[in-house]
Design an enzyme around this catalytic site. Structure first.
Site, PDB file in Angstrom:
ATOM      1  N   TYR A  81     -53.572  36.840  16.597  1.00  0.00           N
ATOM      2  CA  TYR A  81     -52.775  36.695  17.644  1.00  0.00           C
ATOM      3  C   TYR A  81     -51.821  35.561  17.738  1.00  0.00           C
ATOM      4  O   TYR A  81     -52.408  34.395  17.286  1.00  0.00           O
ATOM      5  CB  TYR A  81     -53.695  36.565  18.922  1.00  0.00           C
ATOM      6  CG  TYR A  81     -53.332  36.570  20.402  1.00  0.00           C
ATOM      7  CD1 TYR A  81     -52.173  37.656  20.877  1.00  0.00           C
ATOM      8  CD2 TYR A  81     -53.413  35.306  21.137  1.00  0.00           C
ATOM      9  CE1 TYR A  81     -51.793  37.335  22.139  1.00  0.00           C
ATOM     10  CE2 TYR A  81     -52.661  35.068  22.289  1.00  0.00           C
ATOM     11  CZ  TYR A  81     -51.767  36.178  22.734  1.00  0.00           C
ATOM     12  OH  TYR A  81     -51.286  36.157  24.017  1.00  0.00           O
ATOM     13  N   ASP A 122     -50.625  28.850  12.169  1.00  0.00           N
ATOM     14  CA  ASP A 122     -50.887  29.097  13.862  1.00  0.00           C
ATOM     15  C   ASP A 122     -52.262  28.087  13.944  1.00  0.00           C
ATOM     16  O   ASP A 122     -53.340  29.062  14.010  1.00  0.00           O
ATOM     17  CB  ASP A 122     -50.805  30.352  14.315  1.00  0.00           C
ATOM     18  CG  ASP A 122     -50.832  30.159  15.872  1.00  0.00           C
ATOM     19  OD1 ASP A 122     -51.172  29.154  16.635  1.00  0.00           O
ATOM     20  OD2 ASP A 122     -50.601  31.366  16.629  1.00  0.00           O
ATOM     21  N   LYS A 178     -53.271  24.408  23.137  1.00  0.00           N
ATOM     22  CA  LYS A 178     -54.734  24.321  23.722  1.00  0.00           C
ATOM     23  C   LYS A 178     -55.235  22.899  23.653  1.00  0.00           C
ATOM     24  O   LYS A 178     -54.889  21.922  24.502  1.00  0.00           O
ATOM     25  CB  LYS A 178     -55.467  25.207  23.023  1.00  0.00           C
ATOM     26  CG  LYS A 178     -55.348  26.368  23.191  1.00  0.00           C
ATOM     27  CD  LYS A 178     -56.040  27.686  22.615  1.00  0.00           C
ATOM     28  CE  LYS A 178     -55.540  28.976  23.351  1.00  0.00           C
ATOM     29  NZ  LYS A 178     -55.430  30.106  22.362  1.00  0.00           N
TER      30      LYS A 178
HETATM   31  C1  LIG Z   1     -53.897  30.872  22.589  1.00  0.00           C
HETATM   32  C2  LIG Z   1     -53.211  31.030  21.292  1.00  0.00           C
HETATM   33  C3  LIG Z   1     -51.824  31.186  21.369  1.00  0.00           C
HETATM   34  C4  LIG Z   1     -51.108  31.247  22.521  1.00  0.00           C
HETATM   35  O1  LIG Z   1     -51.035  30.059  23.229  1.00  0.00           O
HETATM   36  P1  LIG Z   1     -50.798  30.154  24.971  1.00  0.00           P
HETATM   37  O2  LIG Z   1     -51.059  28.689  25.351  1.00  0.00           O
HETATM   38  O3  LIG Z   1     -51.990  30.943  25.411  1.00  0.00           O
HETATM   39  O4  LIG Z   1     -49.226  30.486  25.111  1.00  0.00           O
HETATM   40  C5  LIG Z   1     -51.186  31.484  20.108  1.00  0.00           C
HETATM   41  N1  LIG Z   1     -51.709  31.356  18.898  1.00  0.00           N
HETATM   42  C6  LIG Z   1     -53.064  31.335  18.775  1.00  0.00           C
HETATM   43  C7  LIG Z   1     -53.562  31.429  17.701  1.00  0.00           C
HETATM   44  C8  LIG Z   1     -54.092  31.316  20.191  1.00  0.00           C
HETATM   45  O5  LIG Z   1     -55.124  31.181  19.936  1.00  0.00           O
END
Ligand SMILES: *Cc1c(COP(=O)(O)O)cnc(C)c1O
Length: 434
Positions: free
Chosen positions: A144, A239, A267
């Site tokens: 994701y 990511d 995060k």
């Molecule tokens: C949470 C997450 C996102 C998206 O971040 P948001 O702040 O919710 O837009 C993208 N990549 C990874 C791996 C994530 O866990």
């Protein structure tokens, strides 16, 4: 456990907001229960509006490495807020946060702050396309990367080179530029590169997948991926929105000793306030406006209040050794669970690294999205309900991680082992004749 007030509030919310929520997983749909409505949280505990107390393993889906309402972060936010919320001009705080990110992520020579992980990924992809002059992106099934259009695509079953969107509203022209490979399967990436010669701008990956449940990369997989991408003139984007400042102070890349071209963060670097960042090689980052032709901007980017939470969090991580603290608490929890559940290894798999873990209701290991999809989600549902009623807040989905913070106490971890193992044992003994 009574949840009358939560029930009423959810009804009211549903009359005003789609599904009663501002982010879908909060609706508890996949477990068929009515969600809790939260009042407050402190350290490793979260409290609903009915006054029930839960040991929290959702931890806002990742940001709260230091637990909730850490004094140092609260103080920092308070003091930043009292000096004004947003200026549309640079602050010293932004420069300090950029410095902290650069210090721990040597691959991030230059960084831009944005307001969410989604925005970080979306902008990183645009930058990769602008820099290489190519249009296609390779991603992995089950990873994701936020909800930007081109990332909401996964492979149609059995057809690696044709992609179908996993959301309505994604146009065909967008989804055809997103190629989907199989996690931990380097040959699936090779096939995509050879079928799309000189067209692929970047490969994007969660170096440790944490959004199909926790799935670890096989030894050597990430290294091979980086070499393969570079041999094909393509960039590598890690990511690390979840893994950054969690798997080590330098994220998954620090732990594994790897160097992507671009990294996305989010995060933890905002300590629970909205933030995201993307950064990497200087020559690539200089393609961004105002220096280069790739446009990217944000009214609230580098917001001083969010940045102050991030700085306080990263400094606390440095001075507290919070990553190791969370790691050893997670290890204590996992050892306890493995000990209690050793007779169930044909029914469950516990995947973990550092302070994230997932209990899959599938025996025999979980290495990719296909394995994940073989998990018994009915068993998960039952498990989730028992855990919640026992006083644990775990994400209401088989496909999420449990997050352990540096504030989880030994007695809460012991309690957690007892609640989880009782729930699992009860389920399997009740249904052993099925
Ligand atoms: C949470 C997450 C996102 C998206 O971040 P948001 O702040 O919710 O837009 C993208 N990549 C990874 C791996 C994530 O866990």
């Amino acid at each position: 456990m009574k949840r009358d007030k939560s029930l009423d509030a959810v009804k009211h919310a549903e009359s005003l907001m789609p599904g009663g929520v501002n982010s879908p997983v909060r609706a508890f749909k996949s477990v068929g229960l009515s969600p809790i409505v939260v009042k407050r949280a402190k350290d490793d505990k979260i409290y609903d509006i009915d006054g029930n107390e839960y040991i929290d393993y959702v931890m806002s889906y990742g940001p709260m490495l230091l637990g909730h309402a850490d004094e140092r972060v609260v103080k920092s936010v308070w003091s930043a807020a009292s000096e004004g919320f947003s200026f549309g001009a640079t602050t010293e705080a932004e420069i300090e946060l950029a410095g902290l990110i650069n210090k721990h992520f040597p691959s991030i020579e230059s960084v831009r702050l944005v307001s969410s992980g989604t925005e970080a990924v979306m902008s990183a992809l645009r930058l990769a396309r602008g820099f290489t002059g190519r249009s296609k992106i390779i991603k992995f099934e089950g990873c994701y990367h936020g909800h930007s259009d081109s990332m909401l695509v996964k492979a149609g079953s059995g057809a690696l080179t044709t992609s179908v969107p996993s959301s309505a509203g994604i146009t065909e022209s967008l989804s055809k530029d997103t190629l989907v490979a199989v996690y931990n399967d380097i040959s699936s990436v090779k096939e995509l590169f050879s079928a799309n010669k000189k067209e692929t701008a970047a490969v994007i990956i969660e170096p440790v997948a944490a959004n199909m449940g926790v799935v670890l990369p096989k030894e050597g997989f990430l290294n091979e991926l980086i070499n393969l991408a570079h041999d094909n003139g393509s960039l590598v984007i890690f990511d690390e929105v979840i893994t950054g400042f969690r798997l080590s102070n330098g994220g998954a890349q620090g732990l594994f000793g790897l160097k992507p071209d671009i990294t996305c963060l989010g995060k933890i670097i905002g300590g629970g306030l909205p933030i995201g960042a993307f950064g990497g090689r200087k020559d690539i980052m200089e393609f961004l406006s105002p220096l280069g032709p790739v446009y990217q901007a944000g009214t609230l980017s580098g917001n001083p209040v969010c940045v102050s939470a991030g700085i306080a969090t990263l400094k606390a991580i440095e001075s507290d050794d919070a990553v190791s603290k969370a790691d050893s608490s997670a290890n204590y929890l996992i050892d306890g669970l493995k000990n209690e559940l050793k007779n169930f290894s044909d029914k469950i798999t516990v995947n973990s690294i550092s302070s994230i873990l997932t209990i899959f209701f599938k025996g025999g290991g979980v290495l990719n999205f296909n394995d994940v999809m073989k998990s018994d989600t009915n068993r998960f549902k039952d498990f989730f309900a028992s855990a919640l009623n026992g006083g644990l807040f775990i994400a209401p989905s088989q496909y999420e991680a449990m997050f352990v913070s540096s504030k989880h106490t030994k007695s809460d971890l012991d309690k957690t082992v007892a609640i989880i193992s009782e729930a699992i044992k009860k389920y399997f003994s009740n249904y052993k004749n099925l």
